[in-house]
Design a protein around this motif. Structure first.
Motif, mmCIF file in Angstrom:
data_model
loop_
_atom_site.group_PDB
_atom_site.id
_atom_site.type_symbol
_atom_site.label_atom_id
_atom_site.label_comp_id
_atom_site.label_asym_id
_atom_site.label_seq_id
_atom_site.Cartn_x
_atom_site.Cartn_y
_atom_site.Cartn_z
ATOM 1 N N GLU A 1 0.805 -1.224 0.000
ATOM 2 C CA GLU A 1 0.000 0.000 0.000
ATOM 3 C C GLU A 1 0.836 1.271 0.000
ATOM 4 O OE1 GLU A 1 -0.260 -2.626 2.086
ATOM 5 O OE2 GLU A 1 -0.777 -1.948 4.139
ATOM 6 N N ASP A 2 2.145 1.148 0.120
ATOM 7 C CA ASP A 2 3.026 2.310 -0.020
ATOM 8 C C ASP A 2 3.325 2.619 -1.489
ATOM 9 O OD1 ASP A 2 4.849 1.101 2.808
ATOM 10 O OD2 ASP A 2 3.410 2.756 2.779
ATOM 11 N N THR A 3 2.885 1.755 -2.381
ATOM 12 C CA THR A 3 3.108 1.977 -3.807
ATOM 13 C C THR A 3 2.436 3.261 -4.259
ATOM 14 O OG1 THR A 3 3.311 -0.384 -4.298
ATOM 15 C CG2 THR A 3 2.670 1.066 -6.117
ATOM 16 N N ALA A 4 3.205 4.155 -4.853
ATOM 17 C CA ALA A 4 2.698 5.464 -5.272
ATOM 18 C C ALA A 4 3.810 6.233 -5.970
ATOM 19 C CB ALA A 4 2.212 6.267 -4.062
ATOM 20 N N ILE A 5 3.435 7.348 -6.541
ATOM 21 C CA ILE A 5 4.434 8.328 -6.976
ATOM 22 C C ILE A 5 4.676 9.256 -5.791
ATOM 23 C CG2 ILE A 5 4.992 10.188 -8.569
ATOM 24 C CD1 ILE A 5 3.143 8.871 -10.601
ATOM 25 N N TYR A 6 5.929 9.429 -5.449
ATOM 26 C CA TYR A 6 6.299 10.258 -4.312
ATOM 27 C C TYR A 6 6.830 11.600 -4.808
ATOM 28 C CZ TYR A 6 5.638 6.466 -1.020
ATOM 29 O OH TYR A 6 5.080 5.481 -0.237
ATOM 30 N N TYR A 7 6.358 12.660 -4.172
ATOM 31 C CA TYR A 7 6.738 14.021 -4.535
ATOM 32 C C TYR A 7 7.324 14.744 -3.335
ATOM 33 C CZ TYR A 7 3.433 13.233 -8.387
ATOM 34 O OH TYR A 7 2.759 12.741 -9.476
ATOM 35 N N CYS A 8 8.307 15.579 -3.578
ATOM 36 C CA CYS A 8 8.731 16.520 -2.544
ATOM 37 C C CYS A 8 8.202 17.900 -2.913
ATOM 38 C CB CYS A 8 10.245 16.533 -2.381
ATOM 39 S SG CYS A 8 11.163 17.122 -3.811
ATOM 40 N N ALA A 9 8.081 18.717 -1.905
ATOM 41 C CA ALA A 9 7.540 20.052 -2.113
ATOM 42 C C ALA A 9 8.076 20.988 -1.042
ATOM 43 C CB ALA A 9 6.011 20.021 -2.063
ATOM 44 N N VAL A 10 8.042 22.285 -1.335
ATOM 45 C CA VAL A 10 8.500 23.267 -0.367
ATOM 46 C C VAL A 10 7.449 24.343 -0.143
ATOM 47 C CG1 VAL A 10 10.892 22.890 -1.044
ATOM 48 C CG2 VAL A 10 9.638 24.794 -2.030
ATOM 49 N N GLN A 11 7.449 24.865 1.051
ATOM 50 C CA GLN A 11 6.655 26.059 1.382
ATOM 51 C C GLN A 11 7.636 27.219 1.362
ATOM 52 O OE1 GLN A 11 4.358 25.649 4.986
ATOM 53 N NE2 GLN A 11 3.508 23.665 4.387
ATOM 54 N N TRP A 12 7.791 27.811 0.207
ATOM 55 C CA TRP A 12 8.803 28.846 0.051
ATOM 56 C C TRP A 12 8.476 30.040 0.928
ATOM 57 C CZ3 TRP A 12 13.274 28.046 -2.183
ATOM 58 C CH2 TRP A 12 14.117 29.133 -2.374
ATOM 59 N N GLY A 13 9.458 30.445 1.715
ATOM 60 C CA GLY A 13 9.263 31.589 2.595
ATOM 61 C C GLY A 13 8.752 31.225 3.970
ATOM 62 N N GLN A 14 8.426 29.968 4.171
ATOM 63 C CA GLN A 14 7.911 29.515 5.453
ATOM 64 C C GLN A 14 8.973 28.723 6.203
ATOM 65 O OE1 GLN A 14 5.034 30.097 6.928
ATOM 66 N NE2 GLN A 14 3.993 31.174 5.294
ATOM 67 N N TRP A 15 9.447 29.244 7.293
ATOM 68 C CA TRP A 15 10.413 28.513 8.122
ATOM 69 C C TRP A 15 9.706 27.367 8.833
ATOM 70 C CZ3 TRP A 15 15.664 28.865 9.084
ATOM 71 C CH2 TRP A 15 16.128 28.179 10.206
ATOM 72 N N TYR A 16 8.568 27.699 9.460
ATOM 73 C CA TYR A 16 7.770 26.677 10.139
ATOM 74 C C TYR A 16 6.674 26.184 9.193
ATOM 75 C CZ TYR A 16 10.121 28.257 14.355
ATOM 76 O OH TYR A 16 11.075 28.576 15.289
ATOM 77 N N CYS A 17 6.530 24.887 9.136
ATOM 78 C CA CYS A 17 5.562 24.306 8.215
ATOM 79 C C CYS A 17 4.135 24.674 8.609
ATOM 80 C CB CYS A 17 5.696 22.783 8.208
ATOM 81 S SG CYS A 17 7.218 22.163 7.473
ATOM 82 N N GLN A 18 3.345 24.997 7.618
ATOM 83 C CA GLN A 18 1.911 25.147 7.784
ATOM 84 C C GLN A 18 1.262 23.828 7.375
ATOM 85 O OE1 GLN A 18 0.795 28.279 8.996
ATOM 86 N NE2 GLN A 18 3.030 28.425 9.194
ATOM 87 N N SER A 19 0.189 23.469 8.040
ATOM 88 C CA SER A 19 -0.394 22.146 7.806
ATOM 89 C C SER A 19 -1.109 22.033 6.468
ATOM 90 C CB SER A 19 -1.346 21.778 8.938
ATOM 91 O OG SER A 19 -2.387 22.734 9.026
ATOM 92 N N SER A 20 -1.576 23.140 5.924
ATOM 93 C CA SER A 20 -2.348 23.085 4.691
ATOM 94 C C SER A 20 -1.487 22.754 3.495
ATOM 95 C CB SER A 20 -3.054 24.427 4.460
ATOM 96 O OG SER A 20 -3.667 24.434 3.178
ATOM 97 N N THR A 21 -1.941 21.819 2.693
ATOM 98 C CA THR A 21 -1.225 21.454 1.470
ATOM 99 C C THR A 21 -1.131 22.636 0.517
ATOM 100 O OG1 THR A 21 -1.949 19.164 1.681
ATOM 101 C CG2 THR A 21 -1.245 19.875 -0.498
ATOM 102 N N ASP A 22 -2.088 23.541 0.586
ATOM 103 C CA ASP A 22 -2.093 24.710 -0.298
ATOM 104 C C ASP A 22 -0.887 25.615 -0.073
ATOM 105 O OD1 ASP A 22 -5.718 25.165 -0.145
ATOM 106 O OD2 ASP A 22 -4.466 23.804 -1.316
ATOM 107 N N LYS A 23 -0.217 25.465 1.055
ATOM 108 C CA LYS A 23 0.932 26.320 1.364
ATOM 109 C C LYS A 23 2.194 25.881 0.621
ATOM 110 C CE LYS A 23 -1.297 28.871 4.295
ATOM 111 N NZ LYS A 23 -1.603 30.285 3.987
ATOM 112 N N TYR A 24 2.169 24.688 0.035
ATOM 113 C CA TYR A 24 3.328 24.236 -0.728
ATOM 114 C C TYR A 24 3.277 24.871 -2.114
ATOM 115 C CZ TYR A 24 4.207 20.824 2.913
ATOM 116 O OH TYR A 24 4.486 20.230 4.109
ATOM 117 N N ASN A 25 4.296 25.599 -2.483
ATOM 118 C CA ASN A 25 4.237 26.358 -3.722
ATOM 119 C C ASN A 25 5.242 25.920 -4.783
ATOM 120 O OD1 ASN A 25 6.266 27.381 -2.101
ATOM 121 N ND2 ASN A 25 5.227 29.332 -1.736
#
Length: 125
Positions: free
Chosen positions: A89-113
């Motif tokens: 069930e771990d089978t998938a395409i894996y992506y990395c992403a960044v929240q540019w300008g954010q030192w502390y992560c925000q929980s919303s996926t929309d914050k990844y730019n």
């Protein structure tokens, strides 16, 4: 222009391990939140893990806690995901992403730019 390049995907049998890397290039004057996501066929994208700009304790999805570990090497501008005890069930395409300008992560996926192109992970039973 910010670019993210993942590497390290592949195929493994259940119970095996894989390690992913994500290298960020472009404007590197700031550190920022980074995260891993995955998307399996026919399923919605799922957040896997995230880590603040300074490192610290990452946050993991319940589905991968105790099996996956994410870390970062800021001088190398690289994010890592060590995946142990892999399941089909771990089978998938894996992506990395960044929240540019954010030192502390925000929980919303929309914050990844910024997003990488993805790397396939396949776990066979």
């Amino acid at each position: 222009q910010v670019q993210l390049v993942e590497s390290g995907g592949g195929s493994v049998q259940a119970g095996g391990s894989l390690s992913l890397s994500c290298t960020v290039s472009g404007r590197m004057s700031d550190r920022f939140c980074m995260g891993w996501f995955r998307q399996a066929p026919g399923k919605e994208r799922e957040a896997v893990a995230r880590i603040d700009g300074g490192g610290g304790t990452p946050t993991y999805a319940d589905s991968v806690k105790g099996r996956f570990t994410t870390s970062r090497d800021n001088p190398k501008n690289t994010l890592y995901l060590q995946m142990n005890s892999l399941k089909p069930e771990d089978t998938a395409i894996y992506y990395c992403a960044v929240q540019w300008g954010q030192w502390y992560c925000q929980s919303s996926t929309d914050k990844y730019n910024y997003w990488g192109q993805g790397t396939q992970v396949t776990v066979s039973s």
